[in-house]
Write an enzyme that holds these catalytic residues in place. Structure first.
Site, PDB file in Angstrom:
ATOM      1  N   SER A 234       0.820  -1.212   0.000  1.00 21.61           N
ATOM      2  CA  SER A 234       0.000   0.000   0.000  1.00 21.61           C
ATOM      3  C   SER A 234       0.851   1.260   0.000  1.00 21.61           C
ATOM      4  O   SER A 234       1.990   1.261   0.483  1.00 21.61           O
ATOM      5  CB  SER A 234      -0.904   0.022   1.232  1.00 21.61           C
ATOM      6  OG  SER A 234      -1.681  -1.155   1.302  1.00 21.61           O
TER       7      SER A 234
HETATM    8  N1  SAH Z   1      -0.704  -4.211   3.728  1.00 20.53           N
HETATM    9  C1  SAH Z   1      -0.193  -5.017   2.652  1.00 20.53           C
HETATM   10  C2  SAH Z   1      -1.218  -5.069   1.561  1.00 20.53           C
HETATM   11  C3  SAH Z   1      -0.992  -6.156   0.573  1.00 20.53           C
HETATM   12  S1  SAH Z   1      -2.239  -6.244  -0.702  1.00 20.53           S
HETATM   13  C4  SAH Z   1       1.081  -4.370   2.145  1.00 20.53           C
HETATM   14  O1  SAH Z   1       1.176  -3.143   2.219  1.00 20.53           O
HETATM   15  O2  SAH Z   1       1.975  -5.075   1.674  1.00 20.53           O
HETATM   16  C5  SAH Z   1      -3.487  -7.214   0.073  1.00 20.53           C
HETATM   17  C6  SAH Z   1      -3.123  -8.600   0.490  1.00 20.53           C
HETATM   18  O3  SAH Z   1      -4.309  -9.271   0.883  1.00 20.53           O
HETATM   19  C7  SAH Z   1      -2.492  -9.465  -0.600  1.00 20.53           C
HETATM   20  O4  SAH Z   1      -1.247  -9.909  -0.169  1.00 20.53           O
HETATM   21  C8  SAH Z   1      -3.484 -10.617  -0.764  1.00 20.53           C
HETATM   22  O5  SAH Z   1      -2.870 -11.860  -1.057  1.00 20.53           O
HETATM   23  C9  SAH Z   1      -4.163 -10.641   0.584  1.00 20.53           C
HETATM   24  N2  SAH Z   1      -5.467 -11.283   0.629  1.00 20.53           N
HETATM   25  C10 SAH Z   1      -6.459 -11.264  -0.288  1.00 20.53           C
HETATM   26  N3  SAH Z   1      -7.510 -11.970   0.127  1.00 20.53           N
HETATM   27  C11 SAH Z   1      -7.200 -12.478   1.356  1.00 20.53           C
HETATM   28  C12 SAH Z   1      -7.875 -13.278   2.323  1.00 20.53           C
HETATM   29  N4  SAH Z   1      -9.117 -13.748   2.125  1.00 20.53           N
HETATM   30  N5  SAH Z   1      -7.229 -13.584   3.468  1.00 20.53           N
HETATM   31  C13 SAH Z   1      -5.969 -13.140   3.713  1.00 20.53           C
HETATM   32  N6  SAH Z   1      -5.286 -12.358   2.840  1.00 20.53           N
HETATM   33  C14 SAH Z   1      -5.881 -12.031   1.681  1.00 20.53           C
END
Ligand code: SAH
Length: 213
Positions: free
Chosen positions: A61
């Site tokens: 993010s």
């Molecule tokens: N805060 C993180 C955001 C990553 S993007 C950062 O800044 O790196 C969002 C993440 O949510 C992805 O890694 C994706 O794989 C995960 N995600 C999507 N659906 C999910 C679920 N049902 N349970 C856990 N993680 C999930």
């Protein structure tokens, strides 16, 4: 410019000057080396004012989104937090600085492994990791004092509400697959107080209370 200088400038220009004044949060953002959470190819952009690809079709993010999200949680240091969608682990590290205990959930094992390794190298030992569908929360470890979801949901997943203490907050992007509103939900006796924070774009949450893969 050194990474440290880039980080200080990021906090000043992208975070503090946009109105975030919680000193504990600003200090954590100054401390956590964001460049270690992004792939080599984009390391030179680690402190830029936008999200970056982290592999597997996912993104880290934008720093300001992390700041806005965590600012709403109003952490004091004694909390147990559930983080759904830990991705790169960057926000997980900031949470580890600000709360007592972080329960990080990620559905993609490769991302979770990378994040876990990075946090262990940096010496964060108050994080517990799970590979599962985070839209179901972690019922066996509930209740949580605060919950953050870093992927878009069509509506607040009911299990997360059940797993939150009264007086606790959930911060999450609610909307369509394409665009959402970062929203704070506060659980007050028997009802939910909902406050809109900012419009945003997150990758979709894939799971039982999100979207199909
Ligand atoms: N805060 C993180 C955001 C990553 S993007 C950062 O800044 O790196 C969002 C993440 O949510 C992805 O890694 C994706 O794989 C995960 N995600 C999507 N659906 C999910 C679920 N049902 N349970 C856990 N993680 C999930």
């Amino acid at each position: 410019m050194t990474y440290q200088e880039q980080r200080e400038r990021m906090v000043e220009e992208q975070i503090r000057q946009r109105g975030i004044s919680d000193e504990r949060l600003l200090a954590a953002l100054r401390r956590v080396p964001r460049h270690l959470f992004v792939p080599d190819e984009v390391r030179h952009q680690a402190y830029a004012d936008h999200p970056l690809p982290i592999g597997e079709g996912q993104t880290i993010s934008q720093p300001y989104m992390v700041a806005l999200t965590l600012n709403s949680l109003k952490l004091q240091g004694h909390e147990r937090i559930l983080e759904v969608g830990s991705g790169s682990g960057y926000q997980t590290a900031i949470l580890a600085e600000l709360a007592l205990e972080v329960h990080a959930v990620e559905r993609l094992v490769a991302l979770l492994k990378g994040a876990q390794e990075c946090l262990e190298k940096l010496g964060y030992w108050n994080v517990h990791w799970s590979v599962t569908d985070g839209s179901l929360g972690l019922p066996e470890l509930a209740p949580f004092d605060g919950i953050v979801v870093s992927a878009a949901v069509p509506e607040v997943p009911q299990p997360l509400i059940s797993q939150l203490v009264t007086g606790g907050r959930i911060v999450l992007p609610i909307g369509s697959r394409e665009t959402q509103m970062l929203t704070e939900i506060r659980k007050v006796d028997g009802s939910l107080a909902r406050q809109e924070i900012a419009s945003c774009v997150f990758v979709p949450l894939i799971g039982r209370f999100g979207w199909p893969a």
